[in-house]
Scaffold this active site. Structure first.
Site, short mmCIF file in Angstrom:
data_model
loop_
_atom_site.label_atom_id
_atom_site.label_comp_id
_atom_site.label_asym_id
_atom_site.label_seq_id
_atom_site.Cartn_x
_atom_site.Cartn_y
_atom_site.Cartn_z
N SER A 225 0.82 -1.21 0.00
CA SER A 225 0.00 0.00 0.00
C SER A 225 0.86 1.27 0.00
O SER A 225 1.95 1.30 0.57
CB SER A 225 -0.89 0.01 1.25
OG SER A 225 -1.46 1.28 1.44
N TYR B 32 -1.99 5.28 -4.34
CA TYR B 32 -3.01 6.31 -4.13
C TYR B 32 -2.41 7.53 -4.81
O TYR B 32 -1.42 8.08 -4.33
CB TYR B 32 -3.24 6.57 -2.65
CG TYR B 32 -4.14 5.56 -1.98
CD1 TYR B 32 -5.32 5.14 -2.59
CD2 TYR B 32 -3.83 5.06 -0.72
CE1 TYR B 32 -6.17 4.23 -1.97
CE2 TYR B 32 -4.68 4.14 -0.09
CZ TYR B 32 -5.84 3.73 -0.73
OH TYR B 32 -6.66 2.83 -0.11
N THR C 43 -5.46 2.35 -7.22
CA THR C 43 -6.75 2.17 -6.54
C THR C 43 -7.67 3.32 -6.94
O THR C 43 -7.34 4.49 -6.73
CB THR C 43 -6.55 2.11 -5.01
OG1 THR C 43 -5.77 0.95 -4.73
CG2 THR C 43 -7.87 2.01 -4.28
N LYS D 269 -7.66 -1.00 -9.36
CA LYS D 269 -8.26 -1.74 -8.25
C LYS D 269 -9.53 -1.02 -7.80
O LYS D 269 -9.48 0.17 -7.47
CB LYS D 269 -7.27 -1.84 -7.09
CG LYS D 269 -7.84 -2.47 -5.83
CD LYS D 269 -6.75 -2.73 -4.81
CE LYS D 269 -7.29 -3.35 -3.54
NZ LYS D 269 -7.97 -2.39 -2.67
N HIS E 229 -13.20 -2.87 -1.92
CA HIS E 229 -12.33 -2.31 -0.89
C HIS E 229 -12.75 -2.88 0.48
O HIS E 229 -12.72 -2.18 1.49
CB HIS E 229 -12.44 -0.78 -0.89
CG HIS E 229 -11.19 -0.06 -0.49
ND1 HIS E 229 -10.43 0.67 -1.35
CD2 HIS E 229 -10.56 0.06 0.71
CE1 HIS E 229 -9.41 1.22 -0.71
NE2 HIS E 229 -9.46 0.85 0.55
C1 FNR Z 1 -7.75 -1.83 3.00
N1 FNR Z 1 -7.71 -1.77 1.61
C2 FNR Z 1 -6.81 -0.96 0.97
N2 FNR Z 1 -6.76 -0.93 -0.39
C3 FNR Z 1 -5.85 -0.19 -1.03
O1 FNR Z 1 -5.82 -0.17 -2.25
N3 FNR Z 1 -4.94 0.56 -0.30
C4 FNR Z 1 -4.94 0.58 1.05
O2 FNR Z 1 -4.11 1.23 1.66
C5 FNR Z 1 -5.92 -0.18 1.72
N4 FNR Z 1 -5.99 -0.16 3.08
C6 FNR Z 1 -6.87 -0.99 3.74
C7 FNR Z 1 -6.89 -1.03 5.12
C8 FNR Z 1 -7.73 -1.92 5.77
C9 FNR Z 1 -7.70 -2.00 7.27
C10 FNR Z 1 -8.57 -2.79 5.04
C11 FNR Z 1 -9.44 -3.81 5.74
C12 FNR Z 1 -8.57 -2.73 3.67
C13 FNR Z 1 -8.57 -2.66 0.82
C14 FNR Z 1 -7.89 -4.02 0.58
O3 FNR Z 1 -6.87 -3.90 -0.38
C15 FNR Z 1 -8.88 -5.05 0.08
O4 FNR Z 1 -9.59 -4.54 -1.01
C16 FNR Z 1 -9.86 -5.48 1.18
O5 FNR Z 1 -9.16 -5.73 2.38
C17 FNR Z 1 -10.64 -6.70 0.78
O6 FNR Z 1 -11.63 -6.97 1.71
P1 FNR Z 1 -11.47 -8.11 2.84
O7 FNR Z 1 -11.44 -9.42 2.13
O8 FNR Z 1 -10.21 -7.84 3.57
O9 FNR Z 1 -12.67 -7.92 3.70
#
Ligand code: FNR
Length: 391
Positions: free
Chosen positions: A132, A156, A182, A262, A286
């Site tokens: 990330s 980002y 993303t 994404k 997400h």
């Molecule tokens: C994320 N996700 C996320 N996505 C991304 O592109 N950059 C990021 O910094 C983050 N940060 C982030 C923090 C937390 C705490 C979570 C739970 C999720 C989204 C992540 O990449 C992914 O899409 C999700 O975690 C998928 O959902 P589940 O399966 O974890 O519920």
């Protein structure tokens, strides 16, 4: 290229039973629900809200999970499945399994080692990961901790083009094999659990290591050692609601790396992405953290695959909680699934070892699901092995 695994991932159960003969039990809960509950208890209030929280009523977080329950596997029998592999290739990069770690921000609030724990845990297994932008360690440190397995950089896109270009150039130099842009988080979603605690990690200097290490970012600061000024600049450059499809041309110009988007759910966006020369898509809500009420990721997958699956790499995340879930995503046409929150649960309980254990358990389940369904490689996991459960 990463080393091939010594044994099928499914053989992990042998290790557990062998240790049982010596009176040892697994250190972490083996059931996914048990692991989730233990992590929930282990985290402090702020980290718990950040990791477990989703947007609004958290309806989409539930929709993600429900979508997996509605598809059932119809396994095939009496096929020799002794020799099998989970290895696959995505965007011409060799993966030990059709699984990568999802980019999850601010892992330093979960464990002192944060992203380095994730990178080391994945590195032990040779599993690919997506790092990330909002991390507590720089992308260079994460790449070094991960080793040879493919890592991709999740961008980002800051609203300052020089900082954006600088981050992409650093990712290229550090050996990242793709840029994952993303597109569903140009503005943070409405997340009650964070709002209730009035907690925005970046405002507390969490998750900003990539900015603090960035020469273009630092050049904007009057005093690069003034944390308050750095936080202010981060909050200014982060949101990018003005981004449009046209901006992708610029990104294409600044990097030769494959570009994935994404957060795509609509098949028309998938078609537009192909039009714009994007190389891959991650079908994702997400984790239900952006648009509450959005379709579950798995429910969005078939239309995206039908639209562009022959031309673009398609990955999926959101709600993947078991090897069987990954199997279902692959059967519906994904080239790989991303493991999200579950590896953070492992990290909360046991740092890098916890991440490695979660990955090994997950891949064991996927390998066994594949074998017991009569398939010997990801390519054989096809749509005919699923039925929609209408009951
Ligand atoms: C994320 N996700 C996320 N996505 C991304 O592109 N950059 C990021 O910094 C983050 N940060 C982030 C923090 C937390 C705490 C979570 C739970 C999720 C989204 C992540 O990449 C992914 O899409 C999700 O975690 C998928 O959902 P589940 O399966 O974890 O519920």
């Amino acid at each position: 290229m990463s080393d091939p695994p010594e044994l099928p991932f499914g053989d992990y159960y042998r290790l557990i039973y062998a240790k049982g003969l010596a009176g040892e039990r697994p250190e972490l809960p083996v059931s996914w629900a048990g692991l989730e509950n233990a992590a929930f208890e282990a985290l402090d209030e702020l980290a718990r809200g950040y990791v477990f929280g989703s947007a609004g009523t958290e309806d989409t977080a539930r929709a993600n999970a429900d979508a997996f329950r509605r598809w059932r596997i119809v396994p095939r029998m009496l096929r020799d499945v002794t020799t099998r592999t989970l290895a696959t290739t995505v965007l011409r990069q060799d993966l030990v399994a059709p699984v990568m770690l999802a980019p999850i921000g601010v892992q330093g609030i979960v464990h002192a080692d944060g992203e380095l724990a994730a990178a080391r845990g994945a590195g032990e297994v040779g599993l690919g990961l997506i790092a990330s932008t909002v991390a507590d360690h720089s992308l260079e440190e994460i790449a070094a901790a991960h080793g040879d397995a493919p890592h991709w950089f999740q961008l980002y896109w800051p609203n300052d083009p020089e900082i954006a270009a600088s981050m992409v150039a650093r990712a290229e130099a550090a050996g990242y094999g793709a840029i994952v842009l993303t597109v569903d988080n140009a503005i943070p979603g409405w997340k009650p659990r964070d709002l209730e605690q009035a907690y925005l990690p970046g405002a507390h200097a969490k998750g900003i290591a990539n900015y603090l290490a960035d020469p273009a970012f630092r050049a904007r600061l009057r005093d690069p050692d003034d944390q308050g000024e750095a936080i202010g600049l981060f909050i200014t450059v982060f949101p990018n609601a003005a981004l449009t499809w046209d901006d992708l041309d610029w990104l294409r110009e600044v990097t030769d790396l494959p570009i994935l988007l994404k957060g795509v759910l609509h098949p028309d966006d998938a078609l537009e992405a192909r039009e714009r020369g994007v190389n891959g898509l991650i079908v994702s809500t997400h984790g239900g953290r952006q648009v509450d009420g959005a379709i579950g990721s798995l429910d969005a997958l078939p239309d995206v695959v039908d639209a562009v699956g022959d031309d673009l790499a398609i990955l999926l995340d959101s709600g993947v909680r078991s090897g069987a879930d990954a199997f279902k995503a692959l059967a519906l046409g994904a080239d790989a699934a991303l493991l999200g929150r579950p590896y953070i649960w492992g990290m909360a309980l046991a740092g890098a070892t916890g991440v490695e254990t979660v990955i090994r358990m997950f891949l064991a389940e996927l390998d066994l699901t594949m074998a017991l369904s009569g398939a010997t490689s990801p390519a054989q996991i096809e749509r005919g092995l699923l039925r929609r459960d209408l009951g």
